[in-house]
Design an enzyme around this catalytic site. Sequence first.
Site, short mmCIF file in Angstrom:
data_model
loop_
_atom_site.label_atom_id
_atom_site.label_comp_id
_atom_site.label_asym_id
_atom_site.label_seq_id
_atom_site.Cartn_x
_atom_site.Cartn_y
_atom_site.Cartn_z
N HIS A 185 -25.17 -9.91 11.89
CA HIS A 185 -24.23 -11.00 12.12
C HIS A 185 -23.46 -10.77 13.41
O HIS A 185 -23.53 -9.69 14.01
CB HIS A 185 -23.25 -11.13 10.95
CG HIS A 185 -22.50 -9.88 10.63
ND1 HIS A 185 -21.53 -9.36 11.45
CD2 HIS A 185 -22.59 -9.01 9.60
CE1 HIS A 185 -21.05 -8.26 10.92
NE2 HIS A 185 -21.68 -8.01 9.80
P1 TYD Z 1 -20.19 -7.14 6.21
O1 TYD Z 1 -19.23 -7.22 7.35
O2 TYD Z 1 -21.23 -8.24 6.12
O3 TYD Z 1 -20.93 -5.74 6.18
P2 TYD Z 1 -22.02 -5.13 7.20
O4 TYD Z 1 -21.90 -5.86 8.50
O5 TYD Z 1 -21.68 -3.68 7.32
O6 TYD Z 1 -23.37 -5.29 6.60
O7 TYD Z 1 -19.34 -7.10 4.86
C1 TYD Z 1 -19.96 -6.92 3.60
C2 TYD Z 1 -19.07 -7.55 2.56
O8 TYD Z 1 -17.79 -6.94 2.54
C3 TYD Z 1 -18.85 -9.05 2.79
O9 TYD Z 1 -18.92 -9.71 1.54
C4 TYD Z 1 -17.45 -9.13 3.30
C5 TYD Z 1 -16.77 -7.90 2.74
N1 TYD Z 1 -15.75 -7.39 3.67
C6 TYD Z 1 -14.41 -7.58 3.38
O10 TYD Z 1 -14.03 -8.20 2.36
N2 TYD Z 1 -13.48 -7.08 4.25
C7 TYD Z 1 -13.83 -6.42 5.38
O11 TYD Z 1 -12.94 -5.98 6.15
C8 TYD Z 1 -15.22 -6.24 5.68
C9 TYD Z 1 -15.67 -5.53 6.93
C10 TYD Z 1 -16.15 -6.74 4.79
#
Ligand code: TYD
Length: 137
Positions: A50
């Site tokens: 993303h």
């Molecule tokens: P995501 O940023 O998509 O993780 P990665 O990029 O490491 O794969 O986040 C995964 C999940 O966690 C998503 O449902 C959103 C949640 N999240 C939060 O609630 N707060 C945060 O600060 C972060 C980074 C993620």
Amino acid sequence: MEIPQIINFKHTNSEKGLLAFAENSIKLPFELQRVYWITQVSDDVVRGGHAHYTSMQVIVCVRGSVEVQLEDMTGQRFDFTLSDPTQGLYIPKLCWGAMKFKNDALLVGLASDLYQEKDYIRDRAVFDALQRKYKHV
Ligand code: TYD
């Protein structure tokens, strides 16, 4: 600062161990709003996939190593391997990122915004369309 780049944090390293630190406006190119951390990621998992419309991040690998692939609005790609706890990787907004964790890595993320799902670009087609728009401006 729009290009992904390594930030070297001030630190002390002695027989007592290593201490590194980051402060608003000194080493962080934004006002810190949020801290998150990620660990217990299996070697075969790819995280990320993303970009963000507005949020900027600095990620620090404090244990193990993390391979990071980024792509900016111009289509330029950047590869980093983070394994030094005195270094952070600045990730500007509108950068598509993917990460692989190695050696029981522990990653700390410092972000410029509070968490907002609407700030995420998770659909690669939406990112591609933004890139096309950016290249034609
Ligand atoms: P995501 O940023 O998509 O993780 P990665 O990029 O490491 O794969 O986040 C995964 C999940 O966690 C998503 O449902 C959103 C949640 N999240 C939060 O609630 N707060 C945060 O600060 C972060 C980074 C993620």
